[in-house]
Design a protein around this motif. Structure first.
Motif, PDB file in Angstrom:
ATOM      1  N   ALA A 246       0.931  -1.147   0.150  1.00  0.00           N
ATOM      2  CA  ALA A 246       0.114  -0.065  -0.158  1.00  0.00           C
ATOM      3  C   ALA A 246       0.852   1.123   0.020  1.00  0.00           C
ATOM      4  CB  ALA A 246      -0.921  -0.045   1.158  1.00  0.00           C
ATOM      5  N   THR A 247       2.099   1.211   0.680  1.00  0.00           N
ATOM      6  CA  THR A 247       2.774   2.353   0.789  1.00  0.00           C
ATOM      7  C   THR A 247       3.487   2.673  -0.470  1.00  0.00           C
ATOM      8  OG1 THR A 247       3.345   2.082   3.184  1.00  0.00           O
ATOM      9  CG2 THR A 247       4.749   3.361   2.156  1.00  0.00           C
ATOM     10  N   LEU A 248       4.087   1.553  -1.304  1.00  0.00           N
ATOM     11  CA  LEU A 248       4.685   1.572  -2.523  1.00  0.00           C
ATOM     12  C   LEU A 248       3.533   1.964  -3.298  1.00  0.00           C
ATOM     13  CD1 LEU A 248       7.055   0.411  -4.095  1.00  0.00           C
ATOM     14  CD2 LEU A 248       5.447  -1.339  -4.873  1.00  0.00           C
ATOM     15  N   PHE A 249       2.405   1.828  -3.322  1.00  0.00           N
ATOM     16  CA  PHE A 249       1.267   2.217  -4.364  1.00  0.00           C
ATOM     17  C   PHE A 249       1.026   3.962  -4.473  1.00  0.00           C
ATOM     18  CE2 PHE A 249      -2.726   3.294  -5.712  1.00  0.00           C
ATOM     19  CZ  PHE A 249      -2.694   2.885  -7.203  1.00  0.00           C
ATOM     20  N   SER A 250       0.939   4.256  -2.937  1.00  0.00           N
ATOM     21  CA  SER A 250       0.832   5.386  -2.845  1.00  0.00           C
ATOM     22  C   SER A 250       1.950   6.509  -3.059  1.00  0.00           C
ATOM     23  CB  SER A 250       0.256   5.829  -1.149  1.00  0.00           C
ATOM     24  OG  SER A 250       1.382   5.487  -0.316  1.00  0.00           O
ATOM     25  N   ALA A 251       3.163   5.787  -2.944  1.00  0.00           N
ATOM     26  CA  ALA A 251       4.279   6.610  -3.355  1.00  0.00           C
ATOM     27  C   ALA A 251       4.760   6.687  -4.903  1.00  0.00           C
ATOM     28  CB  ALA A 251       5.498   6.014  -2.341  1.00  0.00           C
ATOM     29  N   SER A 252       4.279   5.643  -5.555  1.00  0.00           N
ATOM     30  CA  SER A 252       4.824   5.497  -6.767  1.00  0.00           C
ATOM     31  C   SER A 252       3.609   5.663  -7.863  1.00  0.00           C
ATOM     32  CB  SER A 252       5.339   4.012  -7.146  1.00  0.00           C
ATOM     33  OG  SER A 252       4.570   2.932  -6.953  1.00  0.00           O
ATOM     34  N   ALA A 253       2.534   5.986  -7.402  1.00  0.00           N
ATOM     35  CA  ALA A 253       1.684   6.315  -8.728  1.00  0.00           C
ATOM     36  C   ALA A 253       1.604   7.436  -9.202  1.00  0.00           C
ATOM     37  CB  ALA A 253       0.132   5.931  -7.783  1.00  0.00           C
ATOM     38  N   LEU A 254       2.147   8.318  -8.382  1.00  0.00           N
ATOM     39  CA  LEU A 254       2.399   9.701  -9.152  1.00  0.00           C
ATOM     40  C   LEU A 254       3.680   9.608 -10.109  1.00  0.00           C
ATOM     41  CD1 LEU A 254       1.137  12.602  -9.429  1.00  0.00           C
ATOM     42  CD2 LEU A 254       2.743  13.357  -7.650  1.00  0.00           C
ATOM     43  N   VAL A 255       4.456   8.987  -9.680  1.00  0.00           N
ATOM     44  CA  VAL A 255       5.904   8.854 -10.448  1.00  0.00           C
ATOM     45  C   VAL A 255       5.488   8.191 -11.738  1.00  0.00           C
ATOM     46  CG1 VAL A 255       8.139   7.756 -10.430  1.00  0.00           C
ATOM     47  CG2 VAL A 255       7.339   8.786  -8.440  1.00  0.00           C
ATOM     48  N   ALA A 256       4.848   6.955 -11.709  1.00  0.00           N
ATOM     49  CA  ALA A 256       4.316   6.344 -12.818  1.00  0.00           C
ATOM     50  C   ALA A 256       3.490   7.250 -13.897  1.00  0.00           C
ATOM     51  CB  ALA A 256       3.507   5.249 -12.259  1.00  0.00           C
ATOM     52  N   LEU A 257       2.601   7.873 -13.224  1.00  0.00           N
ATOM     53  CA  LEU A 257       2.055   8.826 -14.257  1.00  0.00           C
ATOM     54  C   LEU A 257       2.794   9.740 -14.747  1.00  0.00           C
ATOM     55  CD1 LEU A 257      -1.475   9.472 -12.027  1.00  0.00           C
ATOM     56  CD2 LEU A 257      -1.109   8.440 -14.231  1.00  0.00           C
ATOM     57  N   GLN A 258       3.885  10.465 -14.132  1.00  0.00           N
ATOM     58  CA  GLN A 258       4.619  11.301 -14.752  1.00  0.00           C
ATOM     59  C   GLN A 258       5.760  10.502 -15.708  1.00  0.00           C
ATOM     60  OE1 GLN A 258       6.731  12.533 -11.349  1.00  0.00           O
ATOM     61  NE2 GLN A 258       5.392  14.322 -11.000  1.00  0.00           N
ATOM     62  N   LEU A 259       5.589   9.321 -15.738  1.00  0.00           N
ATOM     63  CA  LEU A 259       6.512   8.834 -16.710  1.00  0.00           C
ATOM     64  C   LEU A 259       5.605   8.060 -17.710  1.00  0.00           C
ATOM     65  CD1 LEU A 259       9.050   6.598 -14.369  1.00  0.00           C
ATOM     66  CD2 LEU A 259       9.498   8.651 -15.696  1.00  0.00           C
ATOM     67  N   ASP A 260       4.383   8.454 -17.871  1.00  0.00           N
ATOM     68  CA  ASP A 260       3.447   7.844 -19.007  1.00  0.00           C
ATOM     69  C   ASP A 260       3.161   6.355 -18.660  1.00  0.00           C
ATOM     70  OD1 ASP A 260       2.876  10.570 -19.973  1.00  0.00           O
ATOM     71  OD2 ASP A 260       4.674  10.268 -21.394  1.00  0.00           O
ATOM     72  N   LEU A 261       3.107   5.966 -17.499  1.00  0.00           N
ATOM     73  CA  LEU A 261       2.958   4.532 -17.119  1.00  0.00           C
ATOM     74  C   LEU A 261       1.507   4.553 -16.400  1.00  0.00           C
ATOM     75  CD1 LEU A 261       6.343   3.432 -15.899  1.00  0.00           C
ATOM     76  CD2 LEU A 261       5.301   3.017 -18.318  1.00  0.00           C
ATOM     77  N   ARG A 262       1.138   3.230 -16.343  1.00  0.00           N
ATOM     78  CA  ARG A 262      -0.353   2.858 -15.690  1.00  0.00           C
ATOM     79  C   ARG A 262       0.245   3.247 -14.082  1.00  0.00           C
ATOM     80  NH1 ARG A 262      -1.960  -2.649 -17.342  1.00  0.00           N
ATOM     81  NH2 ARG A 262      -1.724  -2.804 -15.053  1.00  0.00           N
ATOM     82  N   PRO A 263      -0.668   4.052 -13.230  1.00  0.00           N
ATOM     83  CA  PRO A 263      -0.489   4.038 -11.811  1.00  0.00           C
ATOM     84  C   PRO A 263       0.012   2.976 -10.962  1.00  0.00           C
ATOM     85  CG  PRO A 263      -2.344   5.465 -12.423  1.00  0.00           C
ATOM     86  CD  PRO A 263      -2.008   4.503 -13.450  1.00  0.00           C
TER      87      PRO A 263
END
Length: 75
Positions: A14-31
């Motif tokens: 859960a922590t990983l998802f909340s921390a990396s979702a925004l980074v993934a969006l910035q890299l044009d990846l799925r959250p």
């Protein structure tokens, strides 16, 4: 012990998802990209644990030197 491990793993995911979702969006990846990669590792670990739990301890004792050197090489 298994319950504590499960709770800590779920909290980590859960922590990983909340921390990396925004980074993934910035890299044009799925959250969920990084979350799914980590979840794949968790599932592989659970499968490896289940297989290792079924192996006879005497067999593992005979394979111990080979497993030790294999682990050293993989590092």
């Amino acid at each position: 012990l298994i319950l504590i491990t499960f709770v800590l793993t779920a909290f980590g995911l859960a922590t990983l998802f909340s921390a990396s979702a925004l980074v993934a969006l910035q890299l044009d990846l799925r959250p969920s990209t990084f979350f799914l990669q980590q979840l794949t590792g968790v599932v592989a670990g659970i499968i490896a644990f289940a297989v290792a739990a079924k192996v006879d301890a005497q067999r593992l004792e005979k394979l111990a030197p080979l497993l030790m050197w294999g682990g050293i090489v993989l590092m």
